[in-house]
Design a protein around this motif. Sequence first.
Motif, PDB file in Angstrom:
ATOM      1  N   PHE A  10      33.613  15.103 -30.580  1.00 39.02           N
ATOM      2  CA  PHE A  10      33.569  14.632 -29.191  1.00 39.02           C
ATOM      3  C   PHE A  10      33.357  16.060 -28.331  1.00 39.02           C
ATOM      4  CE2 PHE A  10      35.653  11.673 -31.813  1.00 39.02           C
ATOM      5  CZ  PHE A  10      35.286  10.268 -31.379  1.00 39.02           C
ATOM      6  N   PRO A  11      32.547  16.205 -27.739  1.00 36.81           N
ATOM      7  CA  PRO A  11      32.480  17.358 -26.799  1.00 36.81           C
ATOM      8  C   PRO A  11      32.848  17.026 -25.427  1.00 36.81           C
ATOM      9  CG  PRO A  11      30.097  16.773 -27.808  1.00 36.81           C
ATOM     10  CD  PRO A  11      30.988  15.478 -28.087  1.00 36.81           C
ATOM     11  N   VAL A  12      33.890  17.468 -25.134  1.00 41.94           N
ATOM     12  CA  VAL A  12      34.562  17.089 -24.102  1.00 41.94           C
ATOM     13  C   VAL A  12      34.663  18.512 -23.185  1.00 41.94           C
ATOM     14  CG1 VAL A  12      35.365  14.883 -24.618  1.00 41.94           C
ATOM     15  CG2 VAL A  12      36.598  16.862 -25.053  1.00 41.94           C
ATOM     16  N   ALA A  13      33.970  19.538 -23.203  1.00 37.29           N
ATOM     17  CA  ALA A  13      34.260  20.641 -22.566  1.00 37.29           C
ATOM     18  C   ALA A  13      33.434  20.902 -21.556  1.00 37.29           C
ATOM     19  CB  ALA A  13      34.078  21.848 -23.389  1.00 37.29           C
ATOM     20  N   GLY A  14      32.561  19.925 -20.962  1.00 38.98           N
ATOM     21  CA  GLY A  14      31.877  19.990 -19.682  1.00 38.98           C
ATOM     22  C   GLY A  14      32.978  20.343 -18.563  1.00 38.98           C
ATOM     23  N   LEU A  15      32.283  20.657 -17.356  1.00 42.37           N
ATOM     24  CA  LEU A  15      32.878  20.918 -16.105  1.00 42.37           C
ATOM     25  C   LEU A  15      33.200  19.671 -15.349  1.00 42.37           C
ATOM     26  CD1 LEU A  15      31.209  24.346 -15.144  1.00 42.37           C
ATOM     27  CD2 LEU A  15      33.386  24.083 -16.204  1.00 42.37           C
ATOM     28  N   GLY A  16      32.494  18.778 -15.714  1.00 46.38           N
ATOM     29  CA  GLY A  16      32.409  17.355 -14.997  1.00 46.38           C
ATOM     30  C   GLY A  16      32.263  17.687 -13.315  1.00 46.38           C
ATOM     31  N   THR A  17      31.306  18.491 -12.933  1.00 46.93           N
ATOM     32  CA  THR A  17      31.242  18.797 -11.520  1.00 46.93           C
ATOM     33  C   THR A  17      30.858  17.556 -10.665  1.00 46.93           C
ATOM     34  OG1 THR A  17      28.992  19.403 -11.866  1.00 46.93           O
ATOM     35  CG2 THR A  17      30.702  21.138 -11.719  1.00 46.93           C
ATOM     36  N   ARG A  18      30.265  16.532 -11.332  1.00 43.31           N
ATOM     37  CA  ARG A  18      29.666  15.271 -10.585  1.00 43.31           C
ATOM     38  C   ARG A  18      31.131  14.421 -10.035  1.00 43.31           C
ATOM     39  NH1 ARG A  18      25.369  13.213 -14.499  1.00 43.31           N
ATOM     40  NH2 ARG A  18      26.450  14.071 -15.756  1.00 43.31           N
ATOM     41  N   PHE A  19      32.156  14.888 -10.640  1.00 40.90           N
ATOM     42  CA  PHE A  19      33.333  14.211 -10.320  1.00 40.90           C
ATOM     43  C   PHE A  19      34.424  14.917  -9.335  1.00 40.90           C
ATOM     44  CE2 PHE A  19      31.764  10.949 -13.014  1.00 40.90           C
ATOM     45  CZ  PHE A  19      31.926   9.687 -12.324  1.00 40.90           C
ATOM     46  N   PRO A  27      40.764  15.890 -16.776  1.00 41.60           N
ATOM     47  CA  PRO A  27      39.387  15.775 -17.331  1.00 41.60           C
ATOM     48  C   PRO A  27      38.602  14.510 -17.320  1.00 41.60           C
ATOM     49  CG  PRO A  27      41.267  16.079 -18.740  1.00 41.60           C
ATOM     50  CD  PRO A  27      41.862  15.881 -17.519  1.00 41.60           C
ATOM     51  N   LYS A  28      37.405  14.403 -17.055  1.00 38.56           N
ATOM     52  CA  LYS A  28      36.555  13.546 -16.809  1.00 38.56           C
ATOM     53  C   LYS A  28      36.829  12.169 -17.898  1.00 38.56           C
ATOM     54  CE  LYS A  28      32.291  14.023 -17.841  1.00 38.56           C
ATOM     55  NZ  LYS A  28      30.845  14.288 -17.581  1.00 38.56           N
ATOM     56  N   GLU A  29      37.049  12.643 -18.943  1.00 41.64           N
ATOM     57  CA  GLU A  29      37.232  11.681 -20.286  1.00 41.64           C
ATOM     58  C   GLU A  29      38.734  10.921 -19.975  1.00 41.64           C
ATOM     59  OE1 GLU A  29      36.895  15.087 -20.497  1.00 41.64           O
ATOM     60  OE2 GLU A  29      34.690  15.003 -20.617  1.00 41.64           O
ATOM     61  N   ARG A 105      38.211  25.139 -28.991  1.00 44.76           N
ATOM     62  CA  ARG A 105      37.745  25.513 -27.739  1.00 44.76           C
ATOM     63  C   ARG A 105      36.348  25.787 -27.569  1.00 44.76           C
ATOM     64  NH1 ARG A 105      42.450  24.622 -24.410  1.00 44.76           N
ATOM     65  NH2 ARG A 105      42.159  26.334 -23.100  1.00 44.76           N
ATOM     66  N   GLN A 106      35.716  25.501 -26.771  1.00 51.44           N
ATOM     67  CA  GLN A 106      34.597  26.161 -26.171  1.00 51.44           C
ATOM     68  C   GLN A 106      34.857  26.807 -25.150  1.00 51.44           C
ATOM     69  OE1 GLN A 106      31.702  23.619 -24.302  1.00 51.44           O
ATOM     70  NE2 GLN A 106      29.720  24.683 -24.891  1.00 51.44           N
ATOM     71  N   HIS A 107      34.578  28.187 -25.146  1.00 51.85           N
ATOM     72  CA  HIS A 107      35.190  29.153 -24.298  1.00 51.85           C
ATOM     73  C   HIS A 107      34.469  29.107 -22.910  1.00 51.85           C
ATOM     74  CE1 HIS A 107      37.559  30.598 -27.783  1.00 51.85           C
ATOM     75  NE2 HIS A 107      38.358  30.209 -26.873  1.00 51.85           N
ATOM     76  N   LYS A 108      33.214  28.742 -22.979  1.00 56.98           N
ATOM     77  CA  LYS A 108      32.247  28.898 -21.791  1.00 56.98           C
ATOM     78  C   LYS A 108      31.398  27.781 -21.860  1.00 56.98           C
ATOM     79  CE  LYS A 108      30.029  32.249 -18.900  1.00 56.98           C
ATOM     80  NZ  LYS A 108      29.146  33.273 -19.055  1.00 56.98           N
ATOM     81  N   ALA A 109      31.058  26.810 -20.807  1.00 52.56           N
ATOM     82  CA  ALA A 109      30.201  25.659 -20.998  1.00 52.56           C
ATOM     83  C   ALA A 109      28.914  26.159 -20.915  1.00 52.56           C
ATOM     84  CB  ALA A 109      30.274  24.721 -19.645  1.00 52.56           C
ATOM     85  N   LEU A 110      28.389  26.447 -22.240  1.00 48.97           N
ATOM     86  CA  LEU A 110      27.088  26.834 -22.501  1.00 48.97           C
ATOM     87  C   LEU A 110      26.230  25.800 -22.731  1.00 48.97           C
ATOM     88  CD1 LEU A 110      27.845  30.208 -24.412  1.00 48.97           C
ATOM     89  CD2 LEU A 110      27.050  29.862 -21.887  1.00 48.97           C
ATOM     90  N   GLY A 111      26.659  24.592 -22.784  1.00 44.94           N
ATOM     91  CA  GLY A 111      25.682  23.585 -23.017  1.00 44.94           C
ATOM     92  C   GLY A 111      26.239  22.582 -24.394  1.00 44.94           C
ATOM     93  N   LEU A 112      25.577  21.285 -24.326  1.00 45.77           N
ATOM     94  CA  LEU A 112      25.966  20.459 -25.423  1.00 45.77           C
ATOM     95  C   LEU A 112      25.803  20.952 -26.880  1.00 45.77           C
ATOM     96  CD1 LEU A 112      26.979  17.687 -26.251  1.00 45.77           C
ATOM     97  CD2 LEU A 112      24.567  16.815 -26.103  1.00 45.77           C
TER      98      LEU A 112
HETATM   99  P1  UTP Z   1      27.185  16.628 -18.922  1.00 43.36           P
HETATM  100  O1  UTP Z   1      25.858  16.983 -18.948  1.00 43.36           O
HETATM  101  O2  UTP Z   1      27.450  15.220 -18.422  1.00 43.36           O
HETATM  102  O3  UTP Z   1      27.897  17.728 -17.950  1.00 43.36           O
HETATM  103  O4  UTP Z   1      27.665  16.721 -20.552  1.00 43.36           O
HETATM  104  P2  UTP Z   1      29.418  17.630 -17.419  1.00 43.36           P
HETATM  105  O5  UTP Z   1      29.884  19.184 -17.379  1.00 43.36           O
HETATM  106  O6  UTP Z   1      30.605  16.983 -18.436  1.00 43.36           O
HETATM  107  O7  UTP Z   1      29.337  17.195 -16.166  1.00 43.36           O
HETATM  108  P3  UTP Z   1      28.665  17.430 -14.715  1.00 43.36           P
HETATM  109  O8  UTP Z   1      27.262  17.537 -15.096  1.00 43.36           O
HETATM  110  O9  UTP Z   1      28.975  18.614 -14.257  1.00 43.36           O
HETATM  111  O10 UTP Z   1      29.170  16.261 -13.842  1.00 43.36           O
HETATM  112  C1  UTP Z   1      27.327  15.857 -21.651  1.00 43.36           C
HETATM  113  C2  UTP Z   1      28.602  15.948 -22.434  1.00 43.36           C
HETATM  114  O11 UTP Z   1      28.583  17.445 -23.095  1.00 43.36           O
HETATM  115  C3  UTP Z   1      29.705  17.758 -22.921  1.00 43.36           C
HETATM  116  C4  UTP Z   1      30.539  17.233 -21.489  1.00 43.36           C
HETATM  117  O12 UTP Z   1      32.014  17.445 -21.774  1.00 43.36           O
HETATM  118  C5  UTP Z   1      30.012  15.885 -21.711  1.00 43.36           C
HETATM  119  O13 UTP Z   1      30.892  14.951 -22.782  1.00 43.36           O
HETATM  120  N1  UTP Z   1      29.500  19.421 -22.790  1.00 43.36           N
HETATM  121  C6  UTP Z   1      28.447  19.687 -22.057  1.00 43.36           C
HETATM  122  C7  UTP Z   1      30.254  20.319 -23.361  1.00 43.36           C
HETATM  123  O14 UTP Z   1      31.370  19.970 -24.249  1.00 43.36           O
HETATM  124  N2  UTP Z   1      30.043  21.532 -23.145  1.00 43.36           N
HETATM  125  C8  UTP Z   1      29.134  21.972 -22.245  1.00 43.36           C
HETATM  126  O15 UTP Z   1      28.938  23.324 -22.396  1.00 43.36           O
HETATM  127  C9  UTP Z   1      28.277  21.085 -21.730  1.00 43.36           C
END
Ligand code: UTP
Length: 298
Positions: A10-19, A27-29, A105-112
């Motif tokens: 479950f990748p949940v390390a994104g920044l969730g900036t849209r919220f 956390p968005k989740e 941990r993903q230390h930097k949001a470098l993508g899915l």
């Molecule tokens: P999103 O593209 O929705 O990005 O990631 P985000 O950061 O969650 O949200 P916004 O766009 O800034 O609002 C899709 C999924 O991939 C995970 C996110 O947690 C989400 O479940 N993800 C994305 C990571 O775990 N790491 C990343 O570096 C990027």
Amino acid sequence: MRKKVTTAIFPVAGLGTRFLPATKSIPKEIMTLVDRPLIQYAIDEARAAGITEFIFVTSRGKGALEDYFDHSPQLEDTLRQKGKDELLGKLLDTNMDSGAIAYVRQHKALGLGHAVWCARRLLASDEPFAVMLPDDVIASDTPCLQQMVEAHAETGGNMVAAMEVPDDKVSSYGVLDIKDDMGSVVSVKGMVEKPPLDQAPSNLAVIGRYILTPETMSHLDQMKTGAGGEIQLTDAIAAEINRSENVYGYRFKGQRFDCGSKAGFLQATVAFGLARDDLREEFQNYLSDMMPVRSAAQ
Ligand code: UTP
């Protein structure tokens, strides 16, 4: 015999900036759809599909997510003493067995793609694994991942959940280039991340459910940043198409809500609220009478 899919990432390390600003501290989740956090829908779906090992790729500020899966003895005792069995049952459903859940941990949001790669050492070297994005919530009679696991038992290889999207949405998704269309299952000869409409090979878009092989994970070892400056999971799957041609799209049955976007989250809230026996009547009456409350939005 094919190996069963028992592990999900479950990748949940994104920044969730849209919220933002909500996701500044939540956390968005953990945001709730009716009365359950988004992550609970994904966990329930995973369990229904036979998943027993859960790997979360988290980041700074996601502590509430880890707490959510812990036992909460005081709360459990109180509900037990008060005879609130139904609530207690709901609470106990959220508990995870010791050792069934791992955090990396993903230390930097470098993508899915990078987030999935962070889990590489926790996976068996010879088994397929699932990847589930909790912000895609899918309403269906048979949970989406279960449908995929059943189809995967026939095909093996890699499988991505796919759905037809309108032309104006194609450039927001990874899009499949179809080799053979067998109905629910399509074999895939290419995959492009967020193509402009005129370069999209089809309207069949990938959404956040995947079953992947260890070979696909190994492509992530060499991945460079792709579309949007991120390490894309799509690129690793595309590399596996070139190597083995062993990639399938699966047209799942059900309705998917993009809870990573505000409009999608609101749509899901209405749909899931109306689906609930305990809320339907009151909520429906409210919706049919309602007038926009301008001041509430400000
Ligand atoms: P999103 O593209 O929705 O990005 O990631 P985000 O950061 O969650 O949200 P916004 O766009 O800034 O609002 C899709 C999924 O991939 C995970 C996110 O947690 C989400 O479940 N993800 C994305 C990571 O775990 N790491 C990343 O570096 C990027």
